[in-house]
Scaffold this motif. Structure first.
Motif, PDB file in Angstrom:
ATOM      1  N   LYS A   1      -0.970  54.307 -25.932  1.00 29.17           N
ATOM      2  CA  LYS A   1      -0.692  55.632 -26.509  1.00 29.17           C
ATOM      3  C   LYS A   1      -1.378  55.830 -27.864  1.00 29.17           C
ATOM      4  O   LYS A   1      -2.019  56.851 -28.106  1.00 29.17           O
ATOM      5  CB  LYS A   1       0.831  55.796 -26.641  1.00 29.17           C
ATOM      6  CG  LYS A   1       1.282  57.135 -27.176  1.00 29.17           C
ATOM      7  CD  LYS A   1       2.795  57.213 -27.189  1.00 29.17           C
ATOM      8  CE  LYS A   1       3.387  56.180 -28.132  1.00 29.17           C
ATOM      9  NZ  LYS A   1       4.869  56.172 -28.120  1.00 29.17           N
ATOM     10  N   LYS A   2      -1.258  54.830 -28.744  1.00 25.47           N
ATOM     11  CA  LYS A   2      -1.794  54.975 -30.107  1.00 25.47           C
ATOM     12  C   LYS A   2      -3.308  55.197 -30.072  1.00 25.47           C
ATOM     13  O   LYS A   2      -3.837  56.097 -30.745  1.00 25.47           O
ATOM     14  CB  LYS A   2      -1.438  53.740 -30.938  1.00 25.47           C
ATOM     15  CG  LYS A   2      -1.790  53.912 -32.413  1.00 25.47           C
ATOM     16  CD  LYS A   2      -1.009  52.995 -33.314  1.00 25.47           C
ATOM     17  CE  LYS A   2      -1.255  53.436 -34.762  1.00 25.47           C
ATOM     18  NZ  LYS A   2      -0.390  52.769 -35.709  1.00 25.47           N
ATOM     19  N   GLU A   3      -3.960  54.413 -29.261  1.00 26.75           N
ATOM     20  CA  GLU A   3      -5.425  54.502 -29.112  1.00 26.75           C
ATOM     21  C   GLU A   3      -5.813  55.900 -28.590  1.00 26.75           C
ATOM     22  O   GLU A   3      -6.751  56.529 -29.090  1.00 26.75           O
ATOM     23  CB  GLU A   3      -5.835  53.414 -28.114  1.00 26.75           C
ATOM     24  CG  GLU A   3      -7.317  53.190 -27.966  1.00 26.75           C
ATOM     25  CD  GLU A   3      -7.576  52.192 -26.821  1.00 26.75           C
ATOM     26  OE1 GLU A   3      -8.478  52.491 -26.022  1.00 26.75           O
ATOM     27  OE2 GLU A   3      -6.858  51.172 -26.734  1.00 26.75           O
TER      28      GLU A   3
ATOM     29  N   ASN B   1      -5.283  58.571 -31.315  1.00 24.32           N
ATOM     30  CA  ASN B   1      -6.339  58.480 -32.339  1.00 24.32           C
ATOM     31  C   ASN B   1      -7.645  59.101 -31.844  1.00 24.32           C
ATOM     32  O   ASN B   1      -8.321  59.830 -32.566  1.00 24.32           O
ATOM     33  CB  ASN B   1      -6.581  57.020 -32.748  1.00 24.32           C
ATOM     34  CG  ASN B   1      -5.491  56.513 -33.673  1.00 24.32           C
ATOM     35  OD1 ASN B   1      -4.828  57.301 -34.356  1.00 24.32           O
ATOM     36  ND2 ASN B   1      -5.275  55.206 -33.682  1.00 24.32           N
TER      37      ASN B   1
ATOM     38  N   ILE C   1       4.583  61.515 -34.599  1.00 27.44           N
ATOM     39  CA  ILE C   1       3.114  61.506 -34.542  1.00 27.44           C
ATOM     40  C   ILE C   1       2.526  61.564 -35.954  1.00 27.44           C
ATOM     41  O   ILE C   1       1.573  60.855 -36.268  1.00 27.44           O
ATOM     42  CB  ILE C   1       2.603  62.705 -33.688  1.00 27.44           C
ATOM     43  CG1 ILE C   1       3.123  62.615 -32.251  1.00 27.44           C
ATOM     44  CG2 ILE C   1       1.090  62.826 -33.738  1.00 27.44           C
ATOM     45  CD1 ILE C   1       2.327  61.809 -31.272  1.00 27.44           C
TER      46      ILE C   1
ATOM     47  N   ASN D   1       2.924  58.086 -37.615  1.00 26.76           N
ATOM     48  CA  ASN D   1       2.107  57.015 -37.022  1.00 26.76           C
ATOM     49  C   ASN D   1       0.608  57.242 -37.116  1.00 26.76           C
ATOM     50  O   ASN D   1      -0.173  56.317 -36.944  1.00 26.76           O
ATOM     51  CB  ASN D   1       2.485  56.802 -35.546  1.00 26.76           C
ATOM     52  CG  ASN D   1       3.907  56.301 -35.390  1.00 26.76           C
ATOM     53  OD1 ASN D   1       4.449  55.688 -36.307  1.00 26.76           O
ATOM     54  ND2 ASN D   1       4.515  56.562 -34.236  1.00 26.76           N
ATOM     55  N   HIS D   2       0.208  58.498 -37.372  1.00 27.94           N
ATOM     56  CA  HIS D   2      -1.230  58.801 -37.348  1.00 27.94           C
ATOM     57  C   HIS D   2      -1.710  59.526 -38.608  1.00 27.94           C
ATOM     58  O   HIS D   2      -2.762  60.183 -38.580  1.00 27.94           O
ATOM     59  CB  HIS D   2      -1.570  59.612 -36.086  1.00 27.94           C
ATOM     60  CG  HIS D   2      -1.269  58.871 -34.825  1.00 27.94           C
ATOM     61  ND1 HIS D   2      -2.166  58.025 -34.222  1.00 27.94           N
ATOM     62  CD2 HIS D   2      -0.133  58.813 -34.073  1.00 27.94           C
ATOM     63  CE1 HIS D   2      -1.609  57.498 -33.146  1.00 27.94           C
ATOM     64  NE2 HIS D   2      -0.378  57.960 -33.031  1.00 27.94           N
TER      65      HIS D   2
ATOM     66  N   GLU E   1       5.586  63.996 -29.472  1.00 27.98           N
ATOM     67  CA  GLU E   1       5.963  63.015 -28.448  1.00 27.98           C
ATOM     68  C   GLU E   1       7.174  63.531 -27.685  1.00 27.98           C
ATOM     69  O   GLU E   1       8.016  64.226 -28.243  1.00 27.98           O
ATOM     70  CB  GLU E   1       6.301  61.666 -29.100  1.00 27.98           C
ATOM     71  CG  GLU E   1       5.110  60.751 -29.149  1.00 27.98           C
ATOM     72  CD  GLU E   1       5.491  59.299 -29.447  1.00 27.98           C
ATOM     73  OE1 GLU E   1       6.558  58.846 -28.987  1.00 27.98           O
ATOM     74  OE2 GLU E   1       4.710  58.642 -30.141  1.00 27.98           O
TER      75      GLU E   1
END
Length: 397
Positions: A251-253, A256, A275, A278-279, A303
């Motif tokens: 998810k993170k990848e 980004n 979001i 985390n980003h 999310e």
């Protein structure tokens, strides 16, 4: 009252209109430049819709020609019944009568929407915005020339040069019979028309569309569809909100990569609490933003726990226009599509296809987010009501 024109006359007027648009192409573009230069507002989507170039004239010509090639939407039999007493009963499509279209900015509406209304046997009253007045008047002049060439009354297509006060007065007390009103534009315009109109109104034009990236999504498809959804920010079929399944692998990848693609396309990205944290994104100021249609280089990513939660969120906040699920799971897609309450629902395809031309209608008068009498793009075959035809030979009840 205007007597219904024959199909041949309606088609010939449309074909002549297409010819005149081509002959007067340079004049239309140069008059439109005056409208563009006079526009002092800061609404980029308004400016985008106002501009007429060669490609836009080609679209207008194609719309008029295509309408001329389509079957007559009037008099189509929808139902028939033979009564026990011998009466023959039919239900057939019929024109509304007079349709008022109130729209902002877009001179192409003066061709396409008027053409659809005209081909379906309706008289059209056009009320365009002041920002496109010169362009609209030029196009209406061509309509009148095309009508005159085929001995049809010029009042089939009429332009109402009203200011806001005059428009309000006309809505509340029309000086001629109006059977249907279609406002195309922002929420302020729609609210204004609904408040003052004394006849049925079809609500059109509000987007605020959502993409749900399900945990079984093909992420390359997801990125393409979201980027494409922001390719024309002035369109009501643009994407404003993205919901990402919290169980999406890598998810993170993915997020980004999505943020970097959106940022490269000069789109401002906002995140919900998770979001944003985390980003390293700007966090939305309140949940009210989920209701907003942006018409701007802006998108919100959030999310969400599940398909069911995504459906509930879309049904609460979206504009009733278009929504998408990105997933390889057919069952989840079916569940989403059946339960999301928007006029168009997509599985692994872009919201930018919510358009009469793209969905096989050849063009559209508007995109309705109402449920009566037609939802989504309103094409030629939808701009009709119906009428009962009963043939007897003296039957009484």
């Amino acid at each position: 009252m205007n007597t219904l024109l024959s199909l041949a006359t309606r088609n010939n007027v449309l074909l002549t209109m297409a010819e005149f648009l081509d002959i007067e192409r340079e004049a239309i573009i140069s008059i439109n430049k005056k409208d563009l230069n006079a526009y002092k507002g800061d609404d980029i989507s308004m400016l985008d819709r106002l501009k007429v170039d060669d490609a836009k004239v080609d679209e207008m010509i194609a719309a008029a020609k295509h309408l001329a090639s389509q079957e007559d939407p009037i008099g189509v039999e929808r139902f028939s019944f033979k009564h026990d007493n011998g009466m023959q009963v039919y239900n057939k499509t019929a024109s509304f009568g007079t349709i008022l279209i109130i729209y902002e900015s877009r001179p192409d509406v003066t061709v396409e929407a008027a053409g659809i209304a005209f081909k379906s046997g309706n008289k059209i009253l056009l009320k365009g915005g002041k920002e496109s007045l010169k362009s609209n008047l030029k196009i209406v002049e061509l309509w009148h020339q095309a009508l005159q060439q085929h001995n049809a009354a010029t009042n089939w297509v009429e332009y109402l040069q009203f200011n806001r006060t005059e428009t309000q007065a006309f809505l509340e007390k029309p000086t001629q019979k109006v059977d249907l009103i279609v406002p195309r534009g922002g929420e302020r315009l729609i609210a204004f028309v609904k408040k003052h109109a004394t006849c049925p109104v079809i609500i059109s034009g509000r987007g605020n569309n959502f993409v749900f990236v399900h945990k079984a999504a093909d992420v390359a498809i997801a990125i393409d569809i979201i980027i494409n959804g922001k390719s024309k920010i002035s369109a009501c079929n643009a994407v404003d909100k993205v919901l990402i399944d919290e169980s999406l692998p890598n998810k993170k990848e993915f997020i980004n990569q999505l943020i970097s693609k959106l940022t490269a396309a000069k789109i401002k990205v906002l995140g919900d609490e998770k979001i944003a944290e985390n980003h390293q994104l700007e966090q939305i100021s309140s949940n009210e933003i989920w209701f907003e249609e942006f018409l701007d280089y802006k998108i919100v990513i959030g999310e969400i726990a599940s398909n069911v939660a995504a459906i509930a969120m879309i049904n609460k906040y979206a504009g009733g226009h278009s929504s998408v699920i990105i997933t390889k799971n057919e069952e989840e897609a079916k569940f989403f599509m059946e339960n999301v309450d928007t006029a168009a629902v997509y599985h692994n395809a872009s919201t930018r296809f919510t358009d009469g031309g793209q969905l096989g209608l050849g063009g559209e008068l508007a995109i309705s987010t109402d449920k009566l009498h037609q939802r989504g793009p309103i094409g030629l075959q939808h701009l009709v009501t119906n009428k009962w035809y009963v043939h007897g030979n003296g039957q009484i009840r």
